[in-house]
Structures are given as C-alpha cells and as structure tokens.
Scaffold this motif. Structure first.
Motif: not given
Length: 316
Positions: A2-7, A40-47
C-alpha cells in the motif's frame, strides 16, 4: 504493497536504466544516499531484492526484471495522463521533448528550433541527441514526445511519417577533384571511412556499397561525420556523408565533394512517435513545420552550391 509511491518507482526505473547509484541519483536530481534509502524502502515494501549490488554497478535480479516491466508500463501510463492533460489544456504544446540522430541534429536543429519557437511562442523545447536505438527506447518509455530518425524503424508501437529524402555524397581528397566518381563496388577497396557501430548512417553506407556489416575489410571508424571528413582531408581515405552535412563539415576541410550517378544512395528522414500518445493533434502540425524547415534548408543549399565558387569543395 500500500505504501508504494510513484517517486520510488521513478527512482527504481532510473537505477535499472543507469545501473549506477551516482548516475541514477544525478538523473533524479537527488543525493545518492537518498536514492539508496528509497530503493531499500521499496525492496522492503515488495518483500524481494530488486538489485544485485557490486563494487562497479548494480543489476536487476530475476524478480527485479519482471518488476521493471510492470513499473515501466505504470510510468508510461502516468506520463500519458500528463500528456493528455497538457493536450486538453492547451491548443499548442507547452513543452516538446525531441530526440534527433547525430547525423541530422547539427544541420537541422538550428533552423527547426527557430521555426518552432516562432510558431509556438513560449513552448519549452528539450533536445536529446543520440543514436536511433536509444531514441526508440526512450520514446517507448515516454521520455520523448517525438524523434527525428532515418526511416524505416519498423516498430509496431510507433508511428512514422516521412519528412524528406536526401542523397549521400562522396568525400575525397581535394586532389581528386574532377576525377571520375568510382563505382559503388570499388568504394570498399579505397579505404572507406565509416561511423562507428550503432549509427544507422553506417549501415546505410555499407548497404549502398554492397558490403555486409560482418564482412572483413580495411576500414577506419570515426565517432562523427566531422571526424570522417577531417580524416579524408588528411589523405587517409574516402567517405560518404549526407548532403545536408556538406556546408558545415567541409568548411574547414580541404576536400572535394562529388555526386553519384543514378541510382544515387539516398536516405529517408522522418518523425516517429508512440501510437497511443494523446498529443497526436499537436504533433502533426509540428511535422509540417519540420518538413518546411528542411525544405528551406535544401533550397538554400542548392542556391549556395549554384553561386558559390568555394575552392575547398565542389560538386560534379
């Protein structure tokens, strides 16, 4: 997720394309540590890990490659929404991103830019000069609105329209002026100078001479038409250049210019854009302006050739 951003998706795409954090950070106008944190935050979000990191560069993991395909599609759709809004808001484009191949850009851009600025007062022009393969990729990714290239490109996702045809001319030493123009089959035996791999003009020259790109031959390569002409001036060999380049490239070179007998080598220059772009109503008038600009350049060139007595180059 839910927390993915276009940026974050744009940062991911930039890193996937440049394969170096520093280059991707520069392209995104942020600091390298900030980009690293976002990835890093993106990788954590997608797992999943999206990149394999090494001391020299980064590369996509298997999951990252699949992820990249979806991300690029999302970003294209978002960019097209922006283009649709621009098209609906203005009867003309407020910004135009143009890509041009190197064997056209120096000779056509000055006139095109002036004519577009005159026709569309206040429009921001962003110019990108690079080889055809890169322009096609950037166009498909939504980084460009249109590109001026040699046709055909034969890409199903792109539309193309011819702007004009132009002949190639033979560049030889000044001492060869007045000599018979060699048959195309004899050119490879005369130390033909070519642009380096990746330039479509190189392939067109080889095709005219009936030489395969993998066929062994004595040849020297240059990164630009200017380099090739200067090499000819130094007595290293001969080369072919598009007629639009003659005036600029022979200005400081002691060479002779000759036309080929019919059928002369020729290339078609055209404009390409994405099939699904919402800017089509704005792009078609722009193609008319570019066509008129190029026609005026050719008319001026013909007039100068008729009335000029320059000792450095001559047509036959």
């Amino acid at each position: 997720m839910k927390n993915l951003t276009l940026k974050q998706l744009r940062y991911f795409e930039a890193l996937a394309r440049h394969r170096r954090f520093r280059l991707a950070a520069d392209a995104c106008a942020i600091s390298q540590p900030a980009l690293s944190m976002q990835i890093k935050e993106l990788e954590e979000e997608v797992g999943h890990e999206l990149f394999e990191r090494s001391a020299k560069d980064v590369r996509l993991t298997a999951f990252g490659q699949t992820f990249a395909v979806r991300v690029r599609k999302i970003l294209r759709n978002v960019d097209e929404l922006g283009e649709m809004a621009r098209a609906a808001k203005h009867s003309f484009l407020s910004r135009l991103r143009i890509g041009v191949i190197p064997t056209v850009a120096p000779y056509l851009l000055p006139v095109i830019i002036n004519d577009l600025n005159t026709a569309f007062d206040g429009m921001e022009l962003q110019i990108r000069e690079t080889q055809t393969a890169k322009l096609i990729e950037e166009l498909k990714q939504g980084d460009l609105d249109l590109a001026i290239v040699a046709l055909p490109v034969s890409e199903p996702s792109l539309s193309e329209i011819k702007l004009f045809d132009e002949e190639f001319v033979l560049v030889r030493r000044h001492e060869d002026e007045g000599k018979p123009v060699p048959d195309r089959g004899a050119l490879p035996q005369m130390r033909l100078l070519l642009l380096e791999e990746g330039h479509c003009f190189r392939d067109q020259a080889l095709a005219f001479c009936h030489v395969g790109s993998s066929q062994p031959r004595e040849v020297m390569e240059g990164s630009s038409l200017s380099t090739l002409v200067q090499m000819v001036s130094a007595g290293i060999g001969i080369t072919l250049i598009p007629e639009m380049a003659v005036s600029l490239e022979t200005r400081s070179a002691h060479v002779s210019i000759s036309r080929f007998d019919a059928p002369a080598p020729v290339r078609s220059i055209g404009m390409i854009w994405r099939n699904n772009t919402p800017l089509i109503k704005q792009l078609l008038p722009i193609s008319d302006i570019i066509r008129q600009s190029s026609a005026r350049i050719r008319e001026d060139r013909t007039a100068k050739r008729t009335f000029s007595g320059s000792p450095k180059s001559s047509f036959r």
